[in-house]
Design a protein around this motif. Structure first.
Motif, mmCIF file in Angstrom:
data_model
loop_
_atom_site.group_PDB
_atom_site.id
_atom_site.type_symbol
_atom_site.label_atom_id
_atom_site.label_comp_id
_atom_site.label_asym_id
_atom_site.label_seq_id
_atom_site.Cartn_x
_atom_site.Cartn_y
_atom_site.Cartn_z
ATOM 1 N N ASP A 1 -33.230 -66.994 52.186
ATOM 2 C CA ASP A 1 -33.109 -68.074 51.278
ATOM 3 C C ASP A 1 -33.032 -67.472 49.724
ATOM 4 N N LYS B 1 -34.129 -68.140 46.147
ATOM 5 C CA LYS B 1 -35.198 -69.151 45.389
ATOM 6 C C LYS B 1 -34.887 -69.237 43.957
ATOM 7 N N GLY C 1 -37.158 -74.643 44.711
ATOM 8 C CA GLY C 1 -37.600 -74.837 46.411
ATOM 9 C C GLY C 1 -36.745 -74.039 47.178
ATOM 10 N N TYR D 1 -43.826 -70.619 60.118
ATOM 11 C CA TYR D 1 -42.649 -69.903 59.091
ATOM 12 C C TYR D 1 -43.315 -68.713 58.450
ATOM 13 N N ASN E 1 -45.764 -70.365 56.191
ATOM 14 C CA ASN E 1 -45.764 -72.039 55.858
ATOM 15 C C ASN E 1 -46.066 -72.414 57.431
ATOM 16 N N ARG F 1 -44.520 -75.315 58.489
ATOM 17 C CA ARG F 1 -43.529 -76.330 58.766
ATOM 18 C C ARG F 1 -42.157 -75.388 58.784
ATOM 19 N N GLY G 1 -38.882 -74.621 57.187
ATOM 20 C CA GLY G 1 -38.352 -74.068 55.764
ATOM 21 C C GLY G 1 -37.266 -75.068 55.317
ATOM 22 N N ASP G 2 -37.253 -75.474 54.113
ATOM 23 C CA ASP G 2 -36.279 -76.173 53.393
ATOM 24 C C ASP G 2 -35.599 -75.330 52.415
ATOM 25 N N PRO G 3 -34.415 -74.749 52.449
ATOM 26 C CA PRO G 3 -33.238 -75.099 53.344
ATOM 27 C C PRO G 3 -33.150 -74.499 54.669
ATOM 28 N N GLU G 4 -34.071 -73.519 55.121
ATOM 29 C CA GLU G 4 -33.946 -72.816 56.472
ATOM 30 C C GLU G 4 -33.663 -73.738 57.724
HETATM 31 N N1 GLY Z 1 -37.272 -72.101 51.548
HETATM 32 C C1 GLY Z 1 -38.791 -72.007 51.149
HETATM 33 C C2 GLY Z 1 -39.673 -72.978 51.941
HETATM 34 O O1 GLY Z 1 -39.233 -74.080 52.479
HETATM 35 O O2 GLY Z 1 -40.825 -72.941 51.368
#
Ligand code: GLY
Ligand code: AMP
Length: 429
Positions: free
Chosen positions: A211, A213, A225, A267, A283, A285, A287-290
């Protein structure tokens, strides 16, 4: 049997989850605080509601007769939405509030690693007292990362020697009103993410993703994010070895073994350092964007993962297309510090060409799709190489136009990927 699945959340990550279930034998319903047009198009029903209010989510889940739920955002996990759905007899792929503390409480996360002997834990201390934290900064021999213990949407961390000096770090702590602050050893290296599907004491891992950041090109500016991300056609990334990928998986396995009953996505955010793999954070959940890199190349039916998890079975082995992905987010001008909402979004699936389009925090109104103050949409190129995938993503952005929006065009370009490789080579010497 057709499953009725409730998806909680309305960002790019959740659009990727919706798309992963679009061809499955499932009736998909979704709820989120914003009406995401991409999810709404795939789902049979879409309800706008506050996803951090468990009774509201449970009530909608019961109305639609959900058999299963998938939770995207961490705020819903922290609010106990998984607990409430599980209590209502709706199996939820997402940890309960207590297990989600692995993400929602960074102090807990580090103490847990220490207690359970999970490898890769940096030196850390947790403080409730602002002045004690400032004294620790004065006394510590080296740079520290300053981390609010609670959720901050990825925007709360300040790293000494990178974003702030010692005086600015102390001023940041004194000016903020965080209850608890974790100070930890600054890790130097290249970051990457591995996401694992976890249930019934097992885990199934997905390819590593990197990612980006920082808000601006060249890794400048404030943390966001996540502005975009890439993955390669193999499990690892160009700057790491297969063994290093497996070292990171061993960390995730140690977490799953120590956390009894965890279910959902785990994550791991890792730093590959000169001394091997260290953990930046976990994390609870996708990832966003992953998620947008991972789910489009997953050949296994994601619904089979969910039903196996629910039915107490072994999770299916995962198969992936051996293709690279590059994801680029378009964000409102001024994001993340001073975002300007209300721009009309021009792109649609047709203008995105060969790229996949994922809507994020946009709002669908009668006369079109508008930006909010958070990330707007992402385009994802999937191709044989990172370079080709990047070109597919860029082509979509060029054709659709990004007026009122900002993109990090450098993500996935050969120059930046090479810089990561050179950086690791330099650290290893
Ligand atoms: N890409 C970082 C997150 O989802 O926390
Ligand atoms: P987090 O909210 O924990 O994901 O942190 C956000 C970003 O801060 C990470 O992606 C890293 O770039 C950086 N960061 C967090 N912890 C550290 C650390 N101990 N050393 C260096 N950078 C860190």
């Amino acid at each position: 049997m057709t499953e009725t699945v409730l998806l909680v959340g309305g960002g790019g990550r959740e659009h990727a989850i919706a798309r992963a279930l679009a061809d499955s034998d499932a009736d998909l319903y979704a709820c989120a605080g914003n009406r995401n047009p991409g999810i709404a198009e795939i789902a049979v029903g879409f309800e706008t509601l506050d996803t951090t209010t468990p009774p509201a989510v449970v009530s909608y889940a019961e109305d639609v007769g959900a058999d299963l739920a998938v939770i995207g955002p961490e705020a819903a996990l922290e609010a106990g939405v998984a607990d409430a759905l599980d209590d209502a007899g709706i199996y939820t792929f997402g940890p309960q509030e207590e297990e989600a503390r692995i993400e929602t409480d960074k102090g807990f996360q580090r103490r847990f690693m220490e207690k359970e002997g999970v490898p890769g834990c940096p030196d850390f201390e947790e403080f409730r007292d602002t002045e004690a934290a400032c004294e620790y900064i004065d006394e510590y021999d080296g740079d520290l990362a300053i981390k609010p213990a609670g959720l901050t949407g990825g925007k709360g961390v300040r790293v000494m020697g990178d974003q702030v000096d010692a005086e600015e770090a102390k001023a940041y702590i004194r000016d903020s009103d965080y209850d608890r602050i974790v100070l930890e050893e600054r890790l130097i290296g290249e970051e990457f993410t591995i996401q694992a599907f976890v249930a019934n004491g097992e885990l199934r891992v997905t390819p590593a993703v990197q990612d980006h950041k920082r808000a601006y090109e060249g890794d400048e500016g404030p943390n966001t994010g996540g502005m975009g991300s890439y993955s390669d056609g193999s499990l690892e990334l160009p700057f790491m070895t297969e063994d290093e990928y497996h070292d990171a998986v061993d960390v995730l396995r140690a977490v799953v073994d120590a956390l009894d009953g965890y279910k959902g996505v785990l994550y791991g955010q890792f730093m590959l350092t000169a001394d091997g793999i260290k953990v930046v954070e976990f994390n609870a959940r996708f990832g966003d964007p992953e998620a947008m890199n991972t789910l489009p190349v997953l050949n296994t039916d994601f619904l089979d993962v969910l039903t196996a998890a629910r039915d107490g079975e072994k999770l299916p082995k995962l198969a992936f297309q051996r293709q690279a992905t590059v994801c680029k987010y378009a964000v409102p001008d001024g994001y993340p510090t001073d975002p300007e909402a209300g721009a009309k979004v021009q792109i649609d699936a047709d203008s995105a060409g060969d790229a996949l389009l994922f809507y994020a925090s946009v709002d669908e109104r009668d006369d079109g799709i508008y930006t909010t103050t958070s990330r707007s949409f992402a385009v994802v190129g999937v191709a044989d190489s990172i370079t080709e995938a990047e070109e597919v993503a860029e082509d979509a952005l060029q054709r659709a136009g990004t007026d009122g929006l900002r993109v990090r065009h450098d993500i996935g370009k050969p120059d930046l990927v090479q810089r990561r490789i050179d950086h690791m080579a330099e650290l290893r010497d």
